[in-house]
Motif scaffolding. Sequence first.
Motif, short mmCIF file in Angstrom:
data_model
loop_
_atom_site.label_atom_id
_atom_site.label_comp_id
_atom_site.label_asym_id
_atom_site.label_seq_id
_atom_site.Cartn_x
_atom_site.Cartn_y
_atom_site.Cartn_z
N VAL A 1 0.81 -1.22 0.00
CA VAL A 1 0.00 0.00 0.00
C VAL A 1 0.84 1.26 0.00
CG1 VAL A 1 -1.87 -1.20 1.17
CG2 VAL A 1 -0.19 0.05 2.53
N GLY A 2 2.16 1.13 0.06
CA GLY A 2 3.02 2.30 0.03
C GLY A 2 3.37 2.81 1.42
N LEU A 3 4.23 3.81 1.46
CA LEU A 3 4.66 4.40 2.72
C LEU A 3 3.50 5.10 3.41
CD1 LEU A 3 8.04 5.99 1.52
CD2 LEU A 3 7.75 3.85 2.79
N GLY A 4 3.57 5.16 4.75
CA GLY A 4 2.55 5.89 5.49
C GLY A 4 1.91 5.07 6.59
N PRO A 5 1.01 5.69 7.36
CA PRO A 5 0.43 5.03 8.52
C PRO A 5 -0.48 3.85 8.18
CG PRO A 5 -0.64 7.14 8.11
CD PRO A 5 0.53 7.08 7.20
N THR A 6 -1.02 3.80 6.96
CA THR A 6 -1.90 2.69 6.61
C THR A 6 -1.18 1.36 6.73
OG1 THR A 6 -3.09 4.12 5.05
CG2 THR A 6 -3.41 1.75 4.82
N ALA A 7 0.05 1.30 6.24
CA ALA A 7 0.84 0.08 6.35
C ALA A 7 1.09 -0.27 7.81
CB ALA A 7 2.17 0.24 5.61
N GLY A 8 1.32 0.74 8.66
CA GLY A 8 1.54 0.48 10.08
C GLY A 8 0.31 -0.11 10.75
N VAL A 9 -0.86 0.39 10.39
CA VAL A 9 -2.10 -0.13 10.98
C VAL A 9 -2.28 -1.60 10.64
CG1 VAL A 9 -4.61 0.03 10.91
CG2 VAL A 9 -3.25 2.10 11.05
N TYR A 10 -2.10 -1.94 9.36
CA TYR A 10 -2.29 -3.33 8.95
C TYR A 10 -1.25 -4.25 9.62
CZ TYR A 10 -5.33 -1.50 5.27
OH TYR A 10 -6.35 -0.87 4.59
N ALA A 11 -0.01 -3.80 9.69
CA ALA A 11 1.05 -4.63 10.26
C ALA A 11 0.80 -4.91 11.74
CB ALA A 11 2.40 -3.96 10.07
N ILE A 12 0.49 -3.87 12.49
CA ILE A 12 0.28 -4.04 13.93
C ILE A 12 -1.00 -4.82 14.19
CG2 ILE A 12 -0.02 -2.81 16.13
CD1 ILE A 12 1.60 -0.53 14.96
N SER A 13 -2.01 -4.64 13.34
CA SER A 13 -3.28 -5.35 13.52
C SER A 13 -3.08 -6.86 13.47
CB SER A 13 -4.28 -4.93 12.44
OG SER A 13 -4.61 -3.58 12.54
N LEU A 14 -2.32 -7.34 12.50
CA LEU A 14 -2.14 -8.78 12.36
C LEU A 14 -1.41 -9.37 13.56
CD1 LEU A 14 -1.32 -9.33 8.57
CD2 LEU A 14 -3.50 -9.47 9.76
N HIS A 15 -0.33 -8.73 13.96
CA HIS A 15 0.42 -9.26 15.10
C HIS A 15 -0.42 -9.20 16.37
CE1 HIS A 15 3.72 -9.68 18.05
NE2 HIS A 15 4.28 -10.39 17.10
N ALA A 16 -1.15 -8.10 16.58
CA ALA A 16 -2.01 -7.98 17.75
C ALA A 16 -3.10 -9.04 17.74
CB ALA A 16 -2.63 -6.59 17.81
N ALA A 17 -3.66 -9.33 16.57
CA ALA A 17 -4.70 -10.36 16.47
C ALA A 17 -4.16 -11.71 16.90
CB ALA A 17 -5.24 -10.42 15.05
N GLY A 18 -2.94 -12.05 16.47
CA GLY A 18 -2.36 -13.33 16.85
C GLY A 18 -2.12 -13.45 18.34
N LEU A 19 -1.61 -12.38 18.96
CA LEU A 19 -1.37 -12.41 20.40
C LEU A 19 -2.68 -12.48 21.19
CD1 LEU A 19 1.51 -9.81 20.87
CD2 LEU A 19 1.63 -12.28 21.16
#
Length: 288
Positions: free
Chosen positions: A155-173
């Motif tokens: 999705v390119g640089l920016g906060p959108t990528a951060g939201v998706y990345a943290i969401s997946l790891h948080a979901a697993g934990l």
Amino acid sequence: MNSPSGGAAPGPAVSETPPDSASAPPAIPHERRSRTLWLVLAVATAAIVWSMNGTGVSVASLVSGWEGAQEILTGLFPPEVDRPLLASVAQAAVETLQISIAALFFGTIMGLVLAVLMAGNVGFPAWLASAASFVAMVFRSVPELLWALVFVAMVGLGPTAGVYAISLHAAGLLAKLVSEQLEAVDPAPVEAMEMTGASKVAVGLLSIIPQARNNIASLILYQWECNIRTSAIVGFVGAGGIGQALVVAMQLFRYQELATLILALLVLVIVVDQISRFFRRRMGSATR
């Protein structure tokens, strides 16, 4: 035949040994426990020494790198406080907060769904529970930084990528921790509801989750604290927030600007921690 004293003849002697003494497990000898303890300590010590040698950890390495650290530490003071920089830092802090909240929202939804599917007392089919467990394991096994690299490419640089990345790891934990809380609830209400013919979803939503809701809420609030810190890390690969500003300041050797960003991140973490502690105390999950 009566005894000389006129009483009845004495019966056979009764054993005073307790009836269950023969079935009692043998006690572990003290010497064996001591040997086991010393063996564990020896293995742990060997593992620590082996790890330190393999990674080069030593006092000498700290001493040799002190000059570089001293240069950075002296360059941090005094922090830069000019108005344009403070406005930029405030904007980065707000973006970091937005990343953490949005990631918590998506991570909580996915984590709760996976947790209900994984919990053994809910009773979903084994293949479905195993699939949910595998997905959760994949989510939490991949570090947020690697997820961020994947989504930056998508999705390119920016906060959108951060939201998706943290969401997946948080979901697993959350899936793992919440499923353990669900499995630890009192089984009596669950069994009573199952006897009424309620569906598995109804049992989970109306009997299991309400019993564990305080602990689940505490886990979610703690995950929010983790998201704040993680959002600074994923920013190093261009996923927005304070982290992205931190890496720019470090690459350009702007140490005073770096100090201002670090202080802003520290204040943000403290504020979120106090908000989380307040809500957990209201729910009885925090004592201080």
